[in-house]
Design a protein around this motif. Sequence first.
Motif, PDB file in Angstrom:
ATOM      1  N   SER A  99     -20.434 -15.243  24.966  1.00 27.45           N
ATOM      2  CA  SER A  99     -20.904 -13.924  25.407  1.00 27.45           C
ATOM      3  C   SER A  99     -21.808 -14.059  26.625  1.00 27.45           C
ATOM      4  CB  SER A  99     -21.674 -13.226  24.279  1.00 27.45           C
ATOM      5  OG  SER A  99     -22.916 -13.873  24.066  1.00 27.45           O
ATOM      6  N   GLU A 100     -22.013 -12.932  27.286  1.00 30.01           N
ATOM      7  CA  GLU A 100     -22.978 -12.898  28.390  1.00 30.01           C
ATOM      8  C   GLU A 100     -24.344 -13.355  27.903  1.00 30.01           C
ATOM      9  OE1 GLU A 100     -21.678  -9.146  31.193  1.00 30.01           O
ATOM     10  OE2 GLU A 100     -22.706  -8.714  29.321  1.00 30.01           O
TER      11      GLU A 100
ATOM     12  N   SER B  73     -12.104  -4.118  22.703  1.00 31.31           N
ATOM     13  CA  SER B  73     -13.526  -3.809  22.805  1.00 31.31           C
ATOM     14  C   SER B  73     -13.823  -2.465  22.158  1.00 31.31           C
ATOM     15  CB  SER B  73     -13.952  -3.759  24.277  1.00 31.31           C
ATOM     16  OG  SER B  73     -13.373  -2.632  24.907  1.00 31.31           O
TER      17      SER B  73
ATOM     18  N   THR C 144     -17.817  -8.529  28.701  1.00 33.03           N
ATOM     19  CA  THR C 144     -19.109  -8.925  28.139  1.00 33.03           C
ATOM     20  C   THR C 144     -19.055 -10.245  27.380  1.00 33.03           C
ATOM     21  OG1 THR C 144     -18.714  -7.636  26.136  1.00 33.03           O
ATOM     22  CG2 THR C 144     -19.891  -6.542  27.945  1.00 33.03           C
ATOM     23  N   GLY C 145     -17.898 -10.782  27.240  1.00 30.89           N
ATOM     24  CA  GLY C 145     -17.705 -12.038  26.541  1.00 30.89           C
ATOM     25  C   GLY C 145     -16.225 -12.305  26.444  1.00 30.89           C
TER      26      GLY C 145
ATOM     27  N   PRO D 171     -20.492  -7.519  16.858  1.00 26.89           N
ATOM     28  CA  PRO D 171     -19.612  -7.727  18.017  1.00 26.89           C
ATOM     29  C   PRO D 171     -19.100  -6.425  18.638  1.00 26.89           C
ATOM     30  CG  PRO D 171     -19.003  -9.214  16.257  1.00 26.89           C
ATOM     31  CD  PRO D 171     -20.012  -8.253  15.692  1.00 26.89           C
TER      32      PRO D 171
END
Length: 139
Positions: free
Chosen positions: A52-53, A119, A36-37, A102
């Motif tokens: 990030s996306e 993550s 996602t990033g 985040p």
Amino acid sequence: MDLLKVGDYMNNHPVTFTADMTVELAADRLTISNQTGGPVVDEQNKVIGFLSEQDCLALMLKSTYHDQQVAHVRDIMQTEVLSVKAYDGIIDLAQTMLKLKPKLYPVVDDNNHLLGIISRSHVLAAIDKEMNSHYRKAV
């Protein structure tokens, strides 16, 4: 559970970006990796930003409306990066993740060199694994 450390559950080979990379290439990397990033690193592998996306999506959407020229990661990356150390505890990180936005954190050494990423999914898996091992011992 205090023995659970970030370094034991992080992704050691994350997708990374450079500041001079095009946003188009960065978006391709994100899409292929299902990440996602990711951290933006310099030539010494020090974290200098985060992409990030959402950052990519915002720029790409704007570009479709305004037919803008090529943009680079440096133009849209976040420069205030929340990172963690490999020796930080998973439980402490989980508590931080509940308070802050985040979903993914770069893992850095004491000199800010990238070691990996962790993550929310990694943290959840670590806690789940630990809880399951305690449950099996109790049965």
